[in-house]
Scaffold this active site. Structure first.
Site, PDB file in Angstrom:
ATOM      1  CG  HIS A  23      -0.149  -0.013   2.533  1.00  0.00           C
ATOM      2  ND1 HIS A  23       0.440   1.104   3.098  1.00  0.00           N
ATOM      3  CD2 HIS A  23       0.140  -1.042   3.365  1.00  0.00           C
ATOM      4  CE1 HIS A  23       1.033   0.779   4.216  1.00  0.00           C
ATOM      5  NE2 HIS A  23       0.882  -0.530   4.408  1.00  0.00           N
ATOM      6  CD  GLU A 111       0.837  -4.867   8.479  1.00  0.00           C
ATOM      7  OE1 GLU A 111       1.405  -5.947   8.152  1.00  0.00           O
ATOM      8  OE2 GLU A 111       1.293  -3.741   8.258  1.00  0.00           O
TER       9      GLU A 111
END
Length: 294
Positions: A23, A111
């Site tokens: 990201h 994550e």
């Protein structure tokens, strides 16, 4: 004109590229204090992060569209976190609707869980403990270890291969399929570790990708995937790959699917002091000879 064999035809159903994208810059990357008041999955991108994602989309489009085969398509997987969803949204601006087969939100590429709200001073002490304990096996209090992430990424890969084998993602063999996985730094490293069978020691030497950096695994003519088709030796060294790991990537460029690279030390030799090549060599050493012809 010779007919293509069954193995070559099977390669047409494999994705041409599997691209891992981290990201863009998030508010947490800018100031870790954000994690103490905002849930990790709600951390947004910064304005720079949004710009990085748009630039990454342009770059990826240029790479994918620069092929001889103009019948290319993309399929996206994305972590459910706000920062990955926002990154995907900006990347998607570079692709026309007719080129996108679909998008799937995939929780297993989220994550690493560091716990719930993260107090800055406490996390500093915890991360120092992780460095002493080891980055792969250290489990964050109320959270996960990289080993836990490895387990769920392994589960995701099993599902991915089922989708590929059943042609759920690639219905027309004349099209080049590109899978783009928008995820997180550690998750991308764990994905590569699982795919290429890297050891824990090799994983712990890897560097995290930068914001909106990507790793391109490209299909070689024999049906194996390699990072070395698109990326240079210098890039892979910067990522933390050893010269032996880079040699393996180069071997994979031309390897046939399912072949075993016997020159890879972490496939066998690294785990033993010495393994005889044959029963004859072993018998010769027991008898006090080298086992070689005089």
């Amino acid at each position: 004109m010779t007919e293509p064999n069954q193995e070559t035809m099977h390669h047409h159903h494999l994705p041409k590229r599997i691209i891992l994208v981290r990201h863009g810059e998030s508010q947490g990357n800018l100031d870790t204090a954000a994690y103490s008041t905002t849930p990790d999955n709600k951390i947004p991108l910064t304005p720079l992060g949004l710009a990085q994602a748009r630039q990454a989309g342009n770059h990826l489009h240029n790479i994918i569209s620069d092929d001889d085969n103009k019948n290319w398509m993309v399929y996206f997987y994305v972590s459910p976190y706000d920062r990955t969803r926002s990154t995907l949204r900006e990347i998607g601006r570079s692709f026309k609707r007719e080129r996108i087969i679909g998008v799937r939100e995939e929780c297993r590429v989220r994550e690493q869980d560091f716990g719930n709200f993260q107090v800055k001073e406490r996390m500093k002490v915890i991360k120092e403990s992780r460095e002493r304990f080891g980055r792969f096996f250290y489990r964050f209090p109320e959270g996960e270890s990289a080993a836990d992430v490895f387990d769920r990424v392994s589960s995701f890969l099993e599902s991915l291969w089922r989708d590929i084998d059943m042609k759920r993602l690639h219905r027309d063999p004349s099209h080049d399929l590109n899978l783009i996985i928008v995820s997180h730094g550690l998750t991308c490293r764990v994905f590569l570790m699982k795919w290429f069978k890297w050891t824990v020691e090799q994983f712990e030497r890897l560097n995290n990708p930068g914001n909106c950096e990507f790793r391109i695994m490209q299909l070689g003519p024999g049906g194996d995937y390699s990072l070395a088709i698109h990326h240079t030796d210098e890039e892979m060294l910067e990522w933390g790959l050893s010269p032996e790991m880079i040699d393996d990537q180069k071997w994979r460029m031309h390897a046939n699917k399912g072949e075993w690279n016997e020159k890879c030390p972490w496939y066998l030799d690294e785990f033993f002091d010495h393994v005889a090549d044959s029963d004859r060599e072993s018998d010769g050493k027991e008898n006090g000879s080298s086992g070689m012809c005089e």
